[in-house]
Design a protein around this motif. Structure first.
Motif, short mmCIF file in Angstrom:
data_model
loop_
_atom_site.label_atom_id
_atom_site.label_comp_id
_atom_site.label_asym_id
_atom_site.label_seq_id
_atom_site.Cartn_x
_atom_site.Cartn_y
_atom_site.Cartn_z
N UNK A 198 10.25 -3.80 -12.25
CA UNK A 198 11.25 -3.37 -12.99
C UNK A 198 12.03 -2.31 -12.16
N UNK A 199 10.99 -1.53 -11.79
CA UNK A 199 11.34 -0.14 -10.90
C UNK A 199 12.06 -0.67 -9.54
N UNK A 200 11.28 -1.47 -8.98
CA UNK A 200 11.89 -2.23 -7.84
C UNK A 200 13.10 -2.92 -7.90
N UNK A 201 13.20 -3.65 -8.95
CA UNK A 201 14.79 -4.04 -9.23
C UNK A 201 15.72 -3.15 -9.56
N UNK A 202 15.40 -1.88 -10.13
CA UNK A 202 16.32 -0.84 -10.20
C UNK A 202 16.72 -0.42 -8.87
N UNK A 203 15.77 -0.16 -7.96
CA UNK A 203 16.30 0.26 -6.68
C UNK A 203 17.11 -0.38 -5.94
N UNK A 204 16.81 -1.94 -5.83
CA UNK A 204 17.66 -2.82 -5.50
C UNK A 204 18.95 -2.84 -6.00
N UNK A 205 19.06 -2.99 -7.36
CA UNK A 205 20.50 -3.25 -7.84
C UNK A 205 21.40 -1.95 -7.70
N UNK A 257 19.34 -11.16 -3.00
CA UNK A 257 18.06 -12.30 -3.33
C UNK A 257 16.78 -12.09 -2.75
N UNK A 258 16.79 -11.66 -1.47
CA UNK A 258 15.43 -11.36 -0.62
C UNK A 258 14.84 -10.46 -1.31
N UNK A 259 15.41 -9.11 -1.47
CA UNK A 259 14.80 -8.08 -2.01
C UNK A 259 14.23 -8.09 -3.40
N UNK A 260 15.11 -8.97 -4.34
CA UNK A 260 14.57 -9.25 -5.60
C UNK A 260 13.31 -10.04 -5.51
N UNK A 261 13.47 -11.09 -4.64
CA UNK A 261 12.01 -11.87 -4.54
C UNK A 261 10.72 -11.23 -4.22
N UNK A 262 10.88 -10.24 -3.04
CA UNK A 262 10.01 -9.34 -2.96
C UNK A 262 9.41 -8.35 -3.96
N UNK A 310 0.91 -1.17 0.12
CA UNK A 310 0.02 -0.10 0.09
C UNK A 310 0.90 1.20 0.05
N UNK A 311 2.15 1.09 0.14
CA UNK A 311 3.00 2.21 0.46
C UNK A 311 3.04 3.28 -1.00
N UNK A 312 2.84 2.51 -2.18
CA UNK A 312 3.17 3.61 -3.33
C UNK A 312 1.65 3.35 -4.15
N UNK A 313 1.54 4.32 -4.79
CA UNK A 313 0.32 4.74 -5.88
C UNK A 313 0.81 3.67 -6.95
N UNK A 314 -0.21 2.96 -7.45
CA UNK A 314 0.07 1.76 -8.35
C UNK A 314 0.89 2.44 -9.51
N UNK A 315 0.72 3.61 -9.77
CA UNK A 315 1.49 4.29 -11.30
C UNK A 315 2.50 4.96 -10.80
N UNK A 316 3.12 4.99 -9.89
CA UNK A 316 4.30 5.83 -9.49
C UNK A 316 5.43 5.18 -9.57
N UNK A 317 6.18 5.27 -10.66
CA UNK A 317 7.40 4.38 -10.77
C UNK A 317 8.72 4.90 -9.75
N UNK A 318 8.63 6.19 -9.55
CA UNK A 318 9.81 6.76 -8.42
C UNK A 318 9.55 5.97 -7.21
N UNK A 319 8.22 5.70 -6.77
CA UNK A 319 8.07 5.22 -5.26
C UNK A 319 8.37 3.73 -5.36
N UNK A 334 10.67 2.49 -7.29
CA UNK A 334 12.13 2.53 -7.00
C UNK A 334 12.75 2.66 -5.89
N UNK A 335 11.99 3.54 -4.96
CA UNK A 335 12.45 3.54 -3.69
C UNK A 335 12.06 2.57 -2.88
N UNK A 336 11.07 1.83 -3.29
CA UNK A 336 10.94 0.25 -2.46
C UNK A 336 12.06 -0.55 -2.72
N UNK A 337 12.63 -0.77 -3.62
CA UNK A 337 13.67 -1.60 -4.04
C UNK A 337 14.97 -0.95 -2.96
N UNK A 338 14.99 0.10 -2.96
CA UNK A 338 15.95 0.74 -1.87
C UNK A 338 15.67 0.16 -0.37
#
Length: 231
Positions: free
Chosen positions: A174-181, A158-163, A132-141, A143-147
């Motif tokens: 993909x945005x989440x992957x970007x933040x994690x990497x 690996x745990x972060x990518x799984x989430x 629920x943290x991010x609006x569904x259409x907010x790529x920046x958010x 991305x921040x979730x990956x971090x």
């Protein structure tokens, strides 16, 4: 004659040994580079914390910008320091209040820190808050979730990518992957260590990833490669 030569040689040997011992014991001691970096990091972190408490996050980020532009060593720690400002601001202003101020200094580390702290404060209902943290259409958010995922898992890639894979839309993943990497490749041994960095084989992190994770990893990989192989 032979005896006197031996005596002289022994005396010289004693003097040499004594000199070596004296040099060894009386040279001024210095901290290893990593310990010095830890001390410097903590000193600057406290300075920024004090500024934040008195004048707010904008003043702290402005001060960090000045520090990073004038000190090469601290510039390499800028990402972690900007996260610290985000953490503290979230604690003071809450998630919405802290996120109202956007700043791209040090790779948008401030925003990442705000999201990291929000997730860290919701470990008891982590799965629900993550959804629920991010609006569904907010790529920046996203991305921040990956971090944020890297933060709460202590940089367990690996745990972060799984989430990240649990999000329903491809662009969210993909945005989440970007933040994690990005978080992984921005890691440093002082404030933000990662075991998923391999100086002897820098591309190893990406090589074993499936697609599209490998492509995202490859996009952020040069950040790390250039850091360990500066021009």
């Amino acid at each position: 004659m032979r005896r006197s030569v031996i005596v002289c040689a022994s005396a010289v040997t004693i003097l040499v040994v004594a000199s070596v011992v004296s040099v060894f014991f009386f040279l001024p001691t210095s901290q290893p580079p990593e310990e010095e970096a830890i001390v410097r990091y903590e000193t600057v972190r406290q300075e920024l914390e004090d500024i934040l408490n008195v004048n707010g996050p904008r003043a702290a980020l402005d001060r960090l910008t000045v520090i990073a532009s004038s000190d090469k060593e601290l510039a390499s720690l800028c990402h972690g320091l900007s996260h610290e400002i985000g953490h503290s601001t979230q604690e003071i202003l809450g998630f919405t209040g802290a996120l109202a101020m956007q700043d791209d200094v040090c790779g948008s580390g401030y925003v990442h820190g705000v999201i990291e702290q929000e997730l860290a404060n919701h470990l008891d209902d982590f799965e629900d808050r993550l959804k629920t943290l991010c609006p569904p259409d907010d790529p920046r958010c996203f991305h921040g979730l990956g971090h944020g995922l890297m933060y709460v898992t202590q940089n367990h890639l690996p745990k972060s990518l799984q989430q990240c894979r649990a999000f329903s839309l491809t662009f969210q993943q993909i945005q989440c992957y970007e933040g994690a990497f990005m978080e992984n490749f921005e890691a440093d041994s002082v404030a933000h260590p990662s075991i998923y960095l391999y100086p002897d084989d820098p591309y190893r992190t990406c090589r074993d990833q499936p697609e599209p994770e490998r492509g995202v990893c490859s996009f952020y990989f040069p950040r790390y490669f250039l850091r360990i192989h500066p021009a």
